[in-house]
Design a protein around this motif. Structure first.
Motif, mmCIF file in Angstrom:
data_model
loop_
_atom_site.group_PDB
_atom_site.id
_atom_site.type_symbol
_atom_site.label_atom_id
_atom_site.label_comp_id
_atom_site.label_asym_id
_atom_site.label_seq_id
_atom_site.Cartn_x
_atom_site.Cartn_y
_atom_site.Cartn_z
ATOM 1 N N ARG A 38 0.826 -1.203 0.000
ATOM 2 C CA ARG A 38 0.000 0.000 0.000
ATOM 3 C C ARG A 38 0.863 1.258 0.000
ATOM 4 O O ARG A 38 0.558 2.238 -0.685
ATOM 5 C CB ARG A 38 -0.934 0.028 1.212
ATOM 6 C CG ARG A 38 -1.906 -1.108 1.286
ATOM 7 C CD ARG A 38 -3.054 -1.230 0.301
ATOM 8 N NE ARG A 38 -3.207 -0.379 -0.825
ATOM 9 C CZ ARG A 38 -3.397 -0.788 -2.082
ATOM 10 N NH1 ARG A 38 -3.413 -2.065 -2.362
ATOM 11 N NH2 ARG A 38 -3.573 0.045 -3.060
ATOM 12 N N ASN B 174 1.437 6.697 -6.924
ATOM 13 C CA ASN B 174 0.386 7.648 -7.274
ATOM 14 C C ASN B 174 0.814 9.085 -6.994
ATOM 15 O O ASN B 174 0.469 10.002 -7.743
ATOM 16 C CB ASN B 174 -0.905 7.316 -6.533
ATOM 17 C CG ASN B 174 -1.566 6.052 -7.058
ATOM 18 O OD1 ASN B 174 -1.472 5.741 -8.237
ATOM 19 N ND2 ASN B 174 -2.216 5.307 -6.180
ATOM 20 N N THR C 11 6.226 -4.633 -9.512
ATOM 21 C CA THR C 11 5.523 -5.477 -8.552
ATOM 22 C C THR C 11 6.363 -6.670 -8.112
ATOM 23 O O THR C 11 6.008 -7.365 -7.169
ATOM 24 C CB THR C 11 4.214 -5.994 -9.161
ATOM 25 O OG1 THR C 11 4.510 -6.626 -10.418
ATOM 26 C CG2 THR C 11 3.251 -4.841 -9.412
ATOM 27 N N SER D 191 -0.072 -4.900 -16.423
ATOM 28 C CA SER D 191 -0.250 -3.568 -17.023
ATOM 29 C C SER D 191 -1.676 -3.061 -16.924
ATOM 30 O O SER D 191 -2.180 -2.404 -17.827
ATOM 31 C CB SER D 191 0.199 -3.585 -18.484
ATOM 32 O OG SER D 191 1.527 -4.028 -18.581
ATOM 33 N N THR D 192 -2.340 -3.385 -15.843
ATOM 34 C CA THR D 192 -3.710 -2.913 -15.649
ATOM 35 C C THR D 192 -3.876 -2.393 -14.228
ATOM 36 O O THR D 192 -3.048 -2.636 -13.353
ATOM 37 C CB THR D 192 -4.728 -4.052 -15.872
ATOM 38 O OG1 THR D 192 -4.432 -5.118 -14.965
ATOM 39 C CG2 THR D 192 -4.691 -4.558 -17.297
ATOM 40 N N GLY D 193 -4.977 -1.692 -14.018
ATOM 41 C CA GLY D 193 -5.334 -1.242 -12.673
ATOM 42 C C GLY D 193 -4.320 -0.277 -12.080
ATOM 43 O O GLY D 193 -3.706 0.525 -12.772
ATOM 44 N N GLU D 194 -4.125 -0.399 -10.771
ATOM 45 C CA GLU D 194 -3.283 0.555 -10.048
ATOM 46 C C GLU D 194 -1.800 0.405 -10.364
ATOM 47 O O GLU D 194 -1.008 1.292 -10.075
ATOM 48 C CB GLU D 194 -3.522 0.426 -8.548
ATOM 49 C CG GLU D 194 -3.184 -0.924 -7.976
ATOM 50 C CD GLU D 194 -3.606 -1.066 -6.526
ATOM 51 O OE1 GLU D 194 -3.495 -2.186 -5.998
ATOM 52 O OE2 GLU D 194 -4.034 -0.070 -5.930
ATOM 53 N N TYR D 195 -1.428 -0.709 -10.978
ATOM 54 C CA TYR D 195 -0.021 -0.936 -11.316
ATOM 55 C C TYR D 195 0.340 -0.469 -12.731
ATOM 56 O O TYR D 195 1.487 -0.552 -13.131
ATOM 57 C CB TYR D 195 0.321 -2.419 -11.197
ATOM 58 C CG TYR D 195 0.118 -2.982 -9.812
ATOM 59 C CD1 TYR D 195 0.859 -2.515 -8.727
ATOM 60 C CD2 TYR D 195 -0.806 -3.995 -9.585
ATOM 61 C CE1 TYR D 195 0.677 -3.024 -7.461
ATOM 62 C CE2 TYR D 195 -0.991 -4.512 -8.311
ATOM 63 C CZ TYR D 195 -0.252 -4.031 -7.258
ATOM 64 O OH TYR D 195 -0.424 -4.536 -5.992
ATOM 65 N N LYS D 196 -0.632 0.008 -13.473
ATOM 66 C CA LYS D 196 -0.407 0.377 -14.870
ATOM 67 C C LYS D 196 0.551 1.571 -14.959
ATOM 68 O O LYS D 196 0.431 2.547 -14.230
ATOM 69 C CB LYS D 196 -1.741 0.733 -15.516
ATOM 70 C CG LYS D 196 -1.657 1.048 -16.991
ATOM 71 C CD LYS D 196 -3.047 1.324 -17.544
ATOM 72 C CE LYS D 196 -2.992 1.709 -19.010
ATOM 73 N NZ LYS D 196 -4.333 1.968 -19.549
#
Length: 200
Positions: A41, A48, A179, A188-193
């Protein structure tokens, strides 16, 4: 008459030790899961923050609201984030100096908000300038250039015929989160993109 002293039998002691062992095992697993989740987190929150900070600075620079960044310095040398810094002025510094300066802003020996990698017990930098993907560690945030135009990297896209050269005064770069060691994006999707940015 002799009074008998009462105590625990060997079986009772073994049962208590076994119960304590089970509880300790469950507690250790739960604690490990909690610390891993907390580290993840923190890493994502920092990722971000870097993206939001970059968006804000580029909005100000790209729309000529300011021609000299109020927060970022241009970093002319790769060896240190404390020397070779100068105020970043649009069109007077190249992309490499801009991106290196952005990285230095978040470095532990830099001039802004220091971000340490939560997965690194040694407290190393979380934000890295143009690191080779294979050398990145879990939790690293890599600020680097695309290999070329019309390319998708870890979910971030750069348009056709766009400038991506580090030596130019404008162009595209990306910010990506690792990650796992040497692996960015987790699909490569979501919050890790990863996210592409343009300095115009």
């Amino acid at each position: 008459m002799k009074k008998l002293q009462k105590g625990f039998s060997l079986v009772e002691l073994l049962v208590v030790v076994a119960i304590i062992g089970v509880l300790a095992g469950v507690g250790i697993v739960g604690y490990q899961s909690y610390t891993d989740s907390a580290k993840s987190r923190v890493g994502i929150a920092n990722f971000n923050s870097v993206k939001r900070f970059t968006e804000t600075e580029l909005t100000l620079l790209n729309n000529n609201i300011q021609t000299v960044s109020g927060a970022l310095s241009a970093a002319a040398t790769a060896s240190s984030c404390t020397t070779g810094l100068s105020p970043f002025t649009i069109y007077s510094s190249d992309m490499e100096d801009f991106v290196r300066g952005l990285t230095c802003y978040f470095a532990t020996d830099g001039y802004g908000n220091a971000f340490k990698n939560p997965f690194d017990a040694g407290g190393g930098h979380q934000v890295v300038f143009s690191g080779a993907p294979a050398s990145m560690k879990k939790g690293n945030i890599n600020v680097r250039f695309f290999a070329g135009a019309n390319q998708t990297t870890n979910g971030a896209e750069v348009p056709v015929s766009s400038l991506v050269a580090a030596g130019g005064s404008s162009g595209y770069f990306l910010i990506e989160y690792y990650t796992a060691d040497g692996a960015a994006g987790a699909g490569s999707t979501g919050e890790y993109k990863a996210k592409a940015f343009q300095l115009k």
